[in-house]
Design an enzyme around this catalytic site. Sequence first.
Site, PDB file in Angstrom:
ATOM      1  N   ASN A 149       0.713  -0.890   0.193  1.00 14.25           N
ATOM      2  CA  ASN A 149      -0.165  -0.126   0.022  1.00 14.25           C
ATOM      3  C   ASN A 149       0.983   0.931  -0.083  1.00 14.25           C
ATOM      4  O   ASN A 149       0.721   1.963   0.800  1.00 14.25           O
ATOM      5  CB  ASN A 149      -0.745   0.040   1.667  1.00 14.25           C
ATOM      6  CG  ASN A 149      -2.416   0.983   1.170  1.00 14.25           C
ATOM      7  OD1 ASN A 149      -2.238   1.834  -0.243  1.00 14.25           O
ATOM      8  ND2 ASN A 149      -3.109   1.111   1.756  1.00 14.25           N
ATOM      9  N   HIS A 183      -8.477   3.466   8.161  1.00 10.11           N
ATOM     10  CA  HIS A 183      -8.836   2.230   8.062  1.00 10.11           C
ATOM     11  C   HIS A 183      -9.963   1.814   8.354  1.00 10.11           C
ATOM     12  O   HIS A 183     -10.729   0.797   7.570  1.00 10.11           O
ATOM     13  CB  HIS A 183      -7.906   1.150   8.612  1.00 10.11           C
ATOM     14  CG  HIS A 183      -6.657   0.401   7.308  1.00 10.11           C
ATOM     15  ND1 HIS A 183      -5.385   1.130   7.892  1.00 10.11           N
ATOM     16  CD2 HIS A 183      -6.590  -0.147   6.638  1.00 10.11           C
ATOM     17  CE1 HIS A 183      -4.842   1.034   6.840  1.00 10.11           C
ATOM     18  NE2 HIS A 183      -4.993   0.404   6.267  1.00 10.11           N
TER      19      HIS A 183
END
Length: 494
Positions: A317, A348
């Site tokens: 990521n 998140h």
Amino acid sequence: VNFVVCQLFALLAAVWFRTYLHSSKTSPFIRHVVATLLGLYLALFCFGWYALHFVIQSGISYYIMIIIGVENMHKYCFVFALGYLTVCQITRVYIFDYGQYSADFSGPMMIITQKITSLAFEIHDGMFRKNEDLTPSQRCLAVRRMPSLLEYLSYNCNFMGILAGPLCSYKDYITFIEGRSYQLQQSEANGKEDTKYEQTDPSPNIAVAQKLLICGLSLLFHVTITKTLPVEYNIDDNFRATASWPVRFFYLYVSLMAARPKYYFAWTLADAINNAAGFGFRGYDKNGVTRWDLISNLRIQQIEFSTSFKMFLDNWNIQTALWLKRVCYERATFSPTIQTFILSAIWHGVYPGYYLTFLTGVLMTLAARAIRNNIRHYFVESPAVKLCYDIVTWMATQAAISYTVVPFVLLSVKPSFTFYSSCYFCLHIASILVLLVFPLKRTQKGSKKHESVQPVWSKKLEEESLLQKNNYSTTNNSFNQKQEITCRYQALKQ
């Protein structure tokens, strides 16, 4: 199914966009309008009227930027965008559907939140802060004028990145839309300028084909292997009671490795879509070969063969890691590592497992850094010894990563603590002991030797990674082409 269908449609639309709405044929205004409308259509098709959240979040953030002014707008935009995202995540998880694994509207909002906050900081850097107060990366990414509402919506909601990103800098996106030429000066090891390559429209076809092949293999692995190795089996009572420690740790590793291909598929497909539209070109290598990894989100080979916790995080990521670095780590006044992990957890979502993973990640990162800085230089004199060291650190890294991310997959507190208690919190305790025994600051000798060596099997890849991470946008609305190339060249040297 909606996600895959929409991304395949976006891939075809990207080819059409590059062919029939090329910057040489169409004005930036038309390209912005079409990219935005296609993006909102895909969002509406995928998420229904929940897609209005994307427009509301972007619209209010733009209004904040206009009325607050460049001095403090980055703070207000950061708080609003992250707060709006968090409220949506809370309502989705705790009111509507706890534990839902399918695509949901908060996924695109996570990307939009990154774009809103990144751009706010870049405008603040470019229009308020003094140039000499900026780091090289901040200087190269700084935005020197306020974007129009259309440009802002196009950046946040374009069809190429609305469903799965990845994050890109505002300057790179505007450069793509306006069709300005890409130029990069390659350098020899001695720092002298070597060869200049310039091409206004390099073909992305080979890069797209390669990435689609990776997508196909990842999807095949996911549908055939992943479901046969569920992460939940790590907390199965019978498995914990009968399996030996080596078997349990081996299954832990393979089950978490099997969980990664779905991310490989989604992120590589998103990258291919941007490339198919002509976005993502990062210049040429020393042989004049095009490189289409400006906004790539992962490097699979370096992930699977990581020899340190940091190396894994740097290649997983990637754009989110850069976002965390730019908006938090580089600007934190105290404990930047802890603040960065907390921000990552908040971004998140609101599942407790996320916080358990990232708090564990803080311990693992600090412990791994302490071990690497204090021990590594003793094992790099002999190639044979170093190879053994790299193998051991690869095994340790994979075990630590798998151990750390189990709560991220299990989501809830009870199964997460069931797993950790079954392992007697062994790596938590080991990390704390390491931090008590070893100093965090590296010695001068250790620093020099640490910087001079690389894992045996990934030396070339790490060199390419360093170039990728320190490569910044190619043009700026207020600077001419020569100044921008100098900025990039200095960043590469640093």
